[in-house]
Design an enzyme around this catalytic site. Structure first.
Site, PDB file in Angstrom:
ATOM      1  N   ASP A 158      31.978 -19.341 -12.807  1.00 49.03           N
ATOM      2  CA  ASP A 158      31.609 -18.483 -11.665  1.00 49.03           C
ATOM      3  C   ASP A 158      30.251 -17.749 -11.620  1.00 49.03           C
ATOM      4  OD1 ASP A 158      34.059 -19.359 -10.678  1.00 49.03           O
ATOM      5  OD2 ASP A 158      34.863 -17.566 -10.577  1.00 49.03           O
ATOM      6  N   LYS A 171      36.882 -23.707  -6.658  1.00 49.39           N
ATOM      7  CA  LYS A 171      38.310 -23.352  -6.775  1.00 49.39           C
ATOM      8  C   LYS A 171      38.601 -22.136  -6.026  1.00 49.39           C
ATOM      9  CE  LYS A 171      37.079 -20.177 -10.533  1.00 49.39           C
ATOM     10  NZ  LYS A 171      37.557 -18.763 -10.132  1.00 49.39           N
ATOM     11  N   CYS A 198      38.599 -14.081 -13.959  1.00 46.15           N
ATOM     12  CA  CYS A 198      38.436 -15.732 -13.504  1.00 46.15           C
ATOM     13  C   CYS A 198      38.357 -16.354 -15.081  1.00 46.15           C
ATOM     14  CB  CYS A 198      37.260 -16.100 -12.764  1.00 46.15           C
ATOM     15  SG  CYS A 198      37.606 -15.493 -10.982  1.00 46.15           S
TER      16      CYS A 198
END
Length: 226
Positions: free
Chosen positions: A24, A129, A162
């Site tokens: 990310d 995702k 995450c």
């Protein structure tokens, strides 16, 4: 197989079957005007790791190893985003709403792209995702199995959300996981520290942790790529 000096003990790095996962590193989390900024966070902490992450990616690219980039990203109609996720928190702009870089955390928007300095190159995997973890509703596990990947090296943001979620999911699926400590970051320093302690506790209950320099030493000892 080479040893990487790590916590809680040396991590065994195979010459094949290892992939890098960069979690990310997208504009929505790292740049002003993105989702992280909308939540009131100091994004400069995340910006600071970009050079180290770039060096880590270069290390893997130089050996021709698999590099995987993830993005937390939802369909434009938010059909894969639970209403509870949209509603939670006190963000000035919520998921799916228009911000300075487009709709927050929505696929295809400018803010949902990986920062330019870490942009994927041809042949690297990009996984969108819908959740915190990288396995839910992505098909990634099956893809890794098909490629014979057994070891995963992690970087990215944020350490306690995450990154940790993805690492725990990977551990549950049998992957041997290493977190590169100076290539991950949180908006909150103590969250990063606590997460690394949790991951490596009890003999590496989730995995290992080491700085990039230690990984680089191990890579130098591997045979030159074909």
């Amino acid at each position: 197989m080479q040893s990487v000096k790590a916590e809680p003990y040396d991590y065994q790095l195979p010459e094949a079957g290892t992939a890098l996962v960069v979690i990310d590193m997208q504009r929505d989390f790292i740049e002003p005007g993105g989702f992280g900024d909308a939540l009131g966070n100091d994004v400069s902490r995340l910006v600071a790791i970009i050079p180290t992450v770039a060096d880590l990616i270069a290390l893997f690219r130089g050996r021709g190893l698999t590099v995987i980039h993830t993005r937390e990203a939802h369909m434009p109609d938010l059909s894969d985003c639970p209403p509870s996720k949209v509603a939670r928190g006190n963000a000035s702009v919520r998921i799916g709403e228009e911000g300075p870089m487009g709709r927050l955390l929505v696929r295809g928007e400018a803010g949902n792209q990986i920062v330019d300095a870490l942009a994927p190159v041809e042949g690297e995997w990009v996984i969108d995702k819908p959740g915190k973890g990288m396995f839910w509703n992505t098909g990634l596990h099956e893809r890794l199995q098909a490629e014979g990947i057994t070891h995963l090296v992690f970087a990215g943001v944020t350490t306690e959300v995450c990154v940790q979620t993805s690492m725990r999911e990977a551990n549950d699926r049998g992957y041997e996981c290493l977190l590169v400590t100076d290539a991950t970051e949180s908006y909150f320093e103590h969250f990063k520290t606590a997460t690394i302690e949790m991951i490596t506790a009890q003999g590496g209950i989730v995995g290992w942790a080491a700085p990039l320099a230690n990984l680089a030493v191990a890579f130098e000892a591997l045979e030159a790529p074909a």
